[in-house]
Design an enzyme around this catalytic site. Structure first.
Site, short mmCIF file in Angstrom:
data_model
loop_
_atom_site.label_atom_id
_atom_site.label_comp_id
_atom_site.label_asym_id
_atom_site.label_seq_id
_atom_site.Cartn_x
_atom_site.Cartn_y
_atom_site.Cartn_z
N SER A 171 5.24 49.28 55.85
CA SER A 171 5.27 47.55 54.41
C SER A 171 4.91 47.81 53.32
O SER A 171 5.32 49.14 52.93
CB SER A 171 5.15 46.37 56.08
OG SER A 171 6.09 45.30 54.78
N TYR A 185 14.38 45.87 48.75
CA TYR A 185 13.42 46.55 49.32
C TYR A 185 12.11 46.02 50.07
O TYR A 185 12.13 45.46 50.72
CB TYR A 185 12.39 47.03 47.65
CG TYR A 185 11.33 47.76 48.18
CD1 TYR A 185 11.41 49.36 48.82
CD2 TYR A 185 9.97 47.32 48.10
CE1 TYR A 185 10.07 49.86 49.14
CE2 TYR A 185 9.09 47.75 48.14
CZ TYR A 185 9.06 49.14 48.60
OH TYR A 185 7.59 49.30 49.41
N LYS A 189 11.03 44.98 53.41
CA LYS A 189 9.66 45.10 53.90
C LYS A 189 9.49 44.10 54.84
O LYS A 189 8.05 44.06 56.14
CB LYS A 189 8.50 45.37 53.00
CG LYS A 189 8.31 46.80 51.91
CD LYS A 189 9.42 48.24 53.24
CE LYS A 189 8.66 49.21 52.56
NZ LYS A 189 8.64 50.12 53.64
#
Length: 256
Positions: A171, A185, A189
């Protein structure tokens, strides 16, 4: 506060002769991890979409005096069949997979909520924006599904007692805190953290081998992905990681 002592690569004896499957191995954190695992005596099978760099890492490892296996397989993590093929190559070669690491990742492409969008332009979606979600979340989901099967299998069951199996997902600090501007993004994550939490208990009860499931959340690390923010980050005097620093901590999680 508990302190985690960084292990030395040569001290990671538990990795000797283990079969490790990884994505993202052509560069960055996972390329460092590939080299650490191979140096520790593991057999490594690593995939990446960047073929030239992947083959260079493979050639570097194969040119060493070590006799353990090192193989690059071109892999697009957004392709389910490519993920299956990566595991299958390792399984056909050694009859088992011991550790699996999903580390392929990219940054955002474009802005999901661009301030320049108008009532007209918002009618059409730029599909490339969602590429980050596909690589950073859909890819790990594919990988985890496949890994959960291959980590349970062992062609030689008589040699598989008390086997140590693990699944590691990458992550980011952006997966547990705010990351303004990194909309897709950061969303992906955060999703990887959710994936780990959803899988951790079920995979720990997997039969015949319990599978330890972890997620790593690196701070800003000096890789190709951070080129756009590196200068400002350093100018602000904020500390950074080197890929090796993160990779050696990951490898240390398998120790003992």
């Amino acid at each position: 506060m508990t302190e985690y002592e960084r292990p030395k690569a040569q001290a990671l004896s538990s990795l000797k002769d283990k079969v490790v499957v990884l994505t993202g191995g052509a560069s960055g954190i996972c390329a460092a991890l590939v080299k650490i695992c191979h140096e520790a005596g593991a057999h490594v099978f690593f995939g990446d979409v960047v073929q030239k760099k992947g083959e260079e890492v493979e050639a570097e490892l194969q040119s060493s005096s070590r006799r353990n296996h090192a193989q690059f397989i071109k892999t697009d993590v957004t392709s389910y069949s490519d993920n299956v093929n990566l595991f299958q190559v390792a399984y056909e070669t050694f009859g088992r997979v011991d550790h699996a690491v999903s580390a392929a990742g990219i940054g955002d492409k474009g802005k999901l909520c661009d301030p320049n969008l108008t009532l007209e332009t918002v009618r059409n979606m730029d599909d490339s924006i969602m590429t980050s979600l596909d690589v950073n979340l859909v890819g790990p989901m594919y990988f985890a599904r496949i890994a959960a099967v291959y980590l349970r299998e062992h062609k030689d069951r008589s040699a598989a007692t008390a086997a140590d199996k693990s699944l590691t997902l990458i992550s980011s600090i952006a997966g547990i805190t705010e990351a303004p501007g990194l909309t897709v993004y950061s969303t992906a994550k955060h999703g990887v953290i959710g994936l780990m939490r959803a899988l951790r208990k079920p995979l720990n009860r997997a039969d015949p081998f319990p599978i330890r499931t972890n997620a790593i959340c690196p701070w800003m690390t000096e890789t190709q992905m951070v080129k756009g923010i590196r200068d400002e980050w350093l100018k602000a005097g904020v500390p950074t990681n080197e890929p090796y620093d993160v990779a050696i901590i990951m490898a240390g999680k398998w120790k003992g």
